[in-house]
Structure formats: structure tokens, C-alpha cells
Design a protein around this motif. Structure first.
Motif, PDB file in Angstrom:
ATOM      1  N   LEU A  32       0.814  -1.199   0.000  1.00 43.11           N
ATOM      2  CA  LEU A  32       0.000   0.000   0.000  1.00 43.11           C
ATOM      3  C   LEU A  32       0.854   1.257   0.000  1.00 43.11           C
ATOM      4  N   ALA A  33       0.401   2.255  -0.748  1.00 45.62           N
ATOM      5  CA  ALA A  33       0.995   3.580  -0.723  1.00 45.62           C
ATOM      6  C   ALA A  33       0.070   4.482   0.090  1.00 45.62           C
ATOM      7  N   VAL A  34       0.653   5.259   0.979  1.00 42.45           N
ATOM      8  CA  VAL A  34      -0.120   6.167   1.817  1.00 42.45           C
ATOM      9  C   VAL A  34       0.469   7.563   1.723  1.00 42.45           C
ATOM     10  N   ILE A  35      -0.355   8.550   1.994  1.00 41.40           N
ATOM     11  CA  ILE A  35       0.102   9.926   2.110  1.00 41.40           C
ATOM     12  C   ILE A  35      -0.323  10.399   3.489  1.00 41.40           C
ATOM     13  N   ASP A  36       0.644  10.874   4.269  1.00 37.74           N
ATOM     14  CA  ASP A  36       0.328  11.422   5.580  1.00 37.74           C
ATOM     15  C   ASP A  36       1.102  12.724   5.777  1.00 37.74           C
ATOM     16  N   GLU A  37       1.178  13.187   7.003  1.00 35.58           N
ATOM     17  CA  GLU A  37       1.845  14.465   7.268  1.00 35.58           C
ATOM     18  C   GLU A  37       3.319  14.466   6.875  1.00 35.58           C
ATOM     19  N   ASP A  38       3.926  13.281   6.729  1.00 31.60           N
ATOM     20  CA  ASP A  38       5.325  13.181   6.330  1.00 31.60           C
ATOM     21  C   ASP A  38       5.509  13.045   4.818  1.00 31.60           C
ATOM     22  N   GLY A  39       4.419  12.950   4.083  1.00 29.46           N
ATOM     23  CA  GLY A  39       4.509  12.832   2.633  1.00 29.46           C
ATOM     24  C   GLY A  39       4.012  11.493   2.123  1.00 29.46           C
ATOM     25  N   GLU A  40       4.495  11.119   0.953  1.00 30.17           N
ATOM     26  CA  GLU A  40       4.059   9.931   0.235  1.00 30.17           C
ATOM     27  C   GLU A  40       5.075   8.807   0.424  1.00 30.17           C
ATOM     28  N   HIS A  41       4.604   7.615   0.811  1.00 27.74           N
ATOM     29  CA  HIS A  41       5.499   6.479   0.997  1.00 27.74           C
ATOM     30  C   HIS A  41       4.723   5.172   0.998  1.00 27.74           C
ATOM     31  N   ALA A  42       5.459   4.076   0.856  1.00 30.23           N
ATOM     32  CA  ALA A  42       4.862   2.745   0.851  1.00 30.23           C
ATOM     33  C   ALA A  42       5.031   2.103   2.223  1.00 30.23           C
ATOM     34  N   LEU A  43       4.069   1.286   2.610  1.00 27.68           N
ATOM     35  CA  LEU A  43       4.207   0.524   3.848  1.00 27.68           C
ATOM     36  C   LEU A  43       5.216  -0.592   3.630  1.00 27.68           C
ATOM     37  N   VAL A  44       5.897  -0.996   4.691  1.00 32.06           N
ATOM     38  CA  VAL A  44       7.013  -1.944   4.579  1.00 32.06           C
ATOM     39  C   VAL A  44       6.599  -3.388   4.848  1.00 32.06           C
ATOM     40  N   PHE A  45       5.316  -3.655   4.901  1.00 30.43           N
ATOM     41  CA  PHE A  45       4.820  -5.002   5.140  1.00 30.43           C
ATOM     42  C   PHE A  45       3.571  -5.225   4.295  1.00 30.43           C
ATOM     43  N   ALA A  46       3.271  -6.483   4.042  1.00 37.56           N
ATOM     44  CA  ALA A  46       2.105  -6.826   3.236  1.00 37.56           C
ATOM     45  C   ALA A  46       0.817  -6.535   3.999  1.00 37.56           C
ATOM     46  N   CYS A  47      -0.176  -6.062   3.265  1.00 35.76           N
ATOM     47  CA  CYS A  47      -1.481  -5.752   3.842  1.00 35.76           C
ATOM     48  C   CYS A  47      -2.559  -6.512   3.078  1.00 35.76           C
ATOM     49  N   ARG A  48      -3.694  -6.660   3.719  1.00 37.54           N
ATOM     50  CA  ARG A  48      -4.856  -7.276   3.072  1.00 37.54           C
ATOM     51  C   ARG A  48      -6.075  -6.397   3.273  1.00 37.54           C
ATOM     52  N   ARG A  49      -6.856  -6.286   2.220  1.00 37.62           N
ATOM     53  CA  ARG A  49      -8.122  -5.583   2.325  1.00 37.62           C
ATOM     54  C   ARG A  49      -9.121  -6.527   2.970  1.00 37.62           C
ATOM     55  N   VAL A  50      -9.750  -6.062   4.016  1.00 29.83           N
ATOM     56  CA  VAL A  50     -10.748  -6.853   4.740  1.00 29.83           C
ATOM     57  C   VAL A  50     -12.037  -6.047   4.821  1.00 29.83           C
ATOM     58  N   LYS A  51     -13.103  -6.692   5.227  1.00 30.25           N
ATOM     59  CA  LYS A  51     -14.409  -6.042   5.280  1.00 30.25           C
ATOM     60  C   LYS A  51     -14.370  -4.748   6.105  1.00 30.25           C
ATOM     61  N   GLU A  52     -13.598  -4.739   7.176  1.00 33.78           N
ATOM     62  CA  GLU A  52     -13.533  -3.591   8.080  1.00 33.78           C
ATOM     63  C   GLU A  52     -12.547  -2.518   7.631  1.00 33.78           C
ATOM     64  N   GLY A  53     -11.740  -2.797   6.586  1.00 37.19           N
ATOM     65  CA  GLY A  53     -10.743  -1.830   6.132  1.00 37.19           C
ATOM     66  C   GLY A  53      -9.473  -2.526   5.678  1.00 37.19           C
TER      67      GLY A  53
END
Length: 90
Positions: A32-53
């Protein structure tokens, strides 16, 4: 719910490799790529889309993230980007 801090890996290749977050599939390991107060970056671990998010793919812990883009998880590529975040890993 677990809040995380992402690695400061710059996602310079968003147009070429990343897909819009609304198209993210369920039940697959994703980067996943995210944008937060520090800017744009990728998460360093695998993620899964689930019903809750979103959840950490390894632990199942729910994540407090608001991703903007996704791509299939590439373990080897992710490890290179973590070790050398500002070098071209292609």
C-alpha cells in the motif's frame, strides 16, 4: 485497532506500477501507498483488504491507514526498497 508508521520510501513510480485504491482486491497480499503528514510512501509489510478496512497480512491486526494506491506484494522488491529507500530498485 493498530496505528502504524510507514517507512519513508518515496513512491515515485505511482503512475507506472500502482493502481487506484478503489480497485484493490480482497484476500490478497498487497503493498500500500499512503500519504500522511510526512509525505508519500509505501508501507514496509504486506497488507490485506478486509471487510472492516485494512489488516496486516502476517498478523491479521487491523490497521489505521488511508491508502491511496496499491500493487501486488513483492517480498523481494519490498526488502530492497526498505534497505535502500531512495535508490531505484527496478
Amino acid at each position: 485497532m493498530m496505528q502504524i508508521k510507514a517507512n519513508h520510501t518515496v513512491c515515485e513510480d505511482l503512475d507506472a506500477m500502482w493502481k487506484p485504491i478503489l480497485t484493490a482486491p480482497f484476500g490478497r497480499d498487497l503493498e500500500l501507498a499512503v500519504i500522511d503528514e510526512d509525505g508519500e510512501h509505501a508501507l514496509v509489510f504486506a497488507c490485506r483488504r478486509v471487510k472492516e478496512g485494512w489488516a496486516n497480512a502476517a498478523s491479521g491486526a487491523r490497521l489505521d491507514v488511508r491508502p491511496t494506491h496499491w500493487r501486488d506484494w513483492d517480498r523481494e522488491g519490498a526488502e530492497v526498497r526498505v534497505r535502500k529507500p531512495f535508490e531505484d530498485s527496478a
